[in-house]
Motif scaffolding. Structure first.
Motif, PDB file in Angstrom:
ATOM      1  N   ASN A   1      33.307  59.366  -8.622  1.00 28.84           N
ATOM      2  CA  ASN A   1      32.916  60.432  -7.680  1.00 28.84           C
ATOM      3  C   ASN A   1      32.884  61.797  -8.358  1.00 28.84           C
ATOM      4  OD1 ASN A   1      32.771  58.486  -5.728  1.00 28.84           O
ATOM      5  ND2 ASN A   1      34.449  59.273  -4.489  1.00 28.84           N
TER       6      ASN A   1
ATOM      7  N   SER B   1      27.659  58.404  -3.929  1.00 28.43           N
ATOM      8  CA  SER B   1      26.421  57.889  -4.500  1.00 28.43           C
ATOM      9  C   SER B   1      25.216  58.087  -3.590  1.00 28.43           C
ATOM     10  CB  SER B   1      26.572  56.409  -4.848  1.00 28.43           C
ATOM     11  OG  SER B   1      26.918  55.672  -3.709  1.00 28.43           O
TER      12      SER B   1
ATOM     13  N   ASN C   1      29.442  57.647 -10.636  1.00 26.94           N
ATOM     14  CA  ASN C   1      29.630  57.358  -9.216  1.00 26.94           C
ATOM     15  C   ASN C   1      30.930  56.600  -8.953  1.00 26.94           C
ATOM     16  OD1 ASN C   1      27.285  58.692  -8.565  1.00 26.94           O
ATOM     17  ND2 ASN C   1      26.038  56.841  -8.482  1.00 26.94           N
TER      18      ASN C   1
ATOM     19  N   TRP D   1      21.043  60.522  -7.071  1.00 28.87           N
ATOM     20  CA  TRP D   1      22.288  59.757  -6.951  1.00 28.87           C
ATOM     21  C   TRP D   1      22.364  58.597  -7.918  1.00 28.87           C
ATOM     22  CZ3 TRP D   1      21.357  54.791  -5.567  1.00 28.87           C
ATOM     23  CH2 TRP D   1      20.351  54.501  -4.651  1.00 28.87           C
TER      24      TRP D   1
ATOM     25  N   ARG E   1      26.583  61.968 -14.164  1.00 35.12           N
ATOM     26  CA  ARG E   1      27.470  61.631 -13.049  1.00 35.12           C
ATOM     27  C   ARG E   1      28.080  60.265 -13.275  1.00 35.12           C
ATOM     28  NH1 ARG E   1      24.116  62.098  -7.816  1.00 35.12           N
ATOM     29  NH2 ARG E   1      25.999  61.207  -6.842  1.00 35.12           N
TER      30      ARG E   1
END
Length: 126
Positions: free
Chosen positions: A77, A30, A74, A53, A72
């Motif tokens: 990952n 992140s 986080n 991020w 994404r």
């Protein structure tokens, strides 16, 4: 150190879709801006999309706007690239990359990225 492994590439007909994934390990995922780049045969590697991020800041190359979506997770990952309405000119090896920095950071230049995956082949037939 950050290790990046791409997956999800393959052969698809024009107009089809693929979803690429990039799994990261070895650091605090992140804390990194994540980008996708691609390199077609005989051409230089080029920027495709990037995401900060937090996911709040996203950039796309003009050639993929409206067709590709970067996201994404986080907690997992992982960064994704959903590719729709694929064209033969999208054929390339696709790489994910990680750039350490603040949430405002969304990099489009290759030299800004600290870590790279090995790539996954995407082939779009006409």
């Amino acid at each position: 150190q950050v290790q990046l492994v791409e997956s999800g590439g393959g052969l698809v007909q024009a107009g089809g879709s693929l979803r690429l994934s990039c799994a990261a390990s070895g650091a605090i995922f992140s804390s990194y801006c994540m980008g996708w780049f691609r390199q077609a045969p005989g051409k230089e590697r080029e920027f495709v999309a990037a995401i900060s991020w937090s996911g709040r800041n996203i950039y796309y190359h003009d050639s993929v706007k409206g067709r590709f979506a970067i996201s994404r997770d986080n907690a997992k990952n992982t960064v994704y690239l959903q590719m729709n309405s694929l064209k033969p000119e999208d054929t390339a090896v696709y790489y994910c990359a990680a750039a350490f920095g603040p949430d405002s950071k969304v990099e489009v230049t290759q030299t800004a990225y600290d870590y790279w995956g090995r790539g996954t082949q995407v082939t779009v037939s006409s």
